[in-house]
Design an enzyme around this catalytic site. Sequence first.
Site, PDB file in Angstrom:
ATOM      1  N   CYS A  64      -9.557  -5.252  -7.125  1.00  0.00           N
ATOM      2  CA  CYS A  64      -8.105  -5.410  -6.952  1.00  0.00           C
ATOM      3  C   CYS A  64      -7.303  -4.874  -8.133  1.00  0.00           C
ATOM      4  O   CYS A  64      -6.352  -4.118  -7.949  1.00  0.00           O
ATOM      5  CB  CYS A  64      -7.749  -6.858  -6.640  1.00  0.00           C
ATOM      6  N   HIS A 115      -6.916 -12.486  -8.035  1.00  0.00           N
ATOM      7  CA  HIS A 115      -6.711 -11.391  -7.088  1.00  0.00           C
ATOM      8  C   HIS A 115      -5.227 -11.027  -7.103  1.00  0.00           C
ATOM      9  O   HIS A 115      -4.379 -11.879  -7.374  1.00  0.00           O
ATOM     10  CB  HIS A 115      -7.130 -11.794  -5.667  1.00  0.00           C
ATOM     11  N   HIS A 127      -3.570  -4.188  -1.141  1.00  0.00           N
ATOM     12  CA  HIS A 127      -4.528  -4.667  -2.146  1.00  0.00           C
ATOM     13  C   HIS A 127      -5.922  -4.144  -1.820  1.00  0.00           C
ATOM     14  O   HIS A 127      -6.145  -3.586  -0.745  1.00  0.00           O
ATOM     15  CB  HIS A 127      -4.528  -6.204  -2.175  1.00  0.00           C
TER      16      HIS A 127
END
Length: 154
Positions: A64, A115, A127
């Site tokens: 990420c 994340h 993402h």
Amino acid sequence: MKKVIVSSMTAITLLFGSMTTSFVSQPHAVEAASNYKQKAISEGKKVLGTPYKWGGTTTKGFDCSGFIGYAFKKAGKTLPRTTAEIYKKGKAVSKSNLQKGDLVYFQTYKKGPSHMGIYLGNNEFIHASSSKGVSITTLSNSYWKKRYIGAKRL
């Protein structure tokens, strides 16, 4: 008397001239910020479908923060390497005030931000998902909704 008037006019011109410059340059700074964020979004969309790879920072595979770093670097802005380090940057933004290009953060496998994604508008973010690779998801997705911990504006 002419010297006093000319001196006064010069002072007024300089004063208002510099004030105008500062007022005018402000929108350009905001415009520049939104331009690199829009470019980061565009760069991110170009790599949709790229697989997830733990520690990945290239189009061969992204994690990420590697994905975020890649997209923003392509847009001309260098960010720290990890989600936790990037989270320290910027200004907190409420969910109701999200703008395109804001960074959204989630708590997944450990306490704190683990994340992240780029907010796209319309309740969506892009993402690098560990299950789907680089993809677009809604903030109201049941998995992400309960893990959302906040957003930052760079």
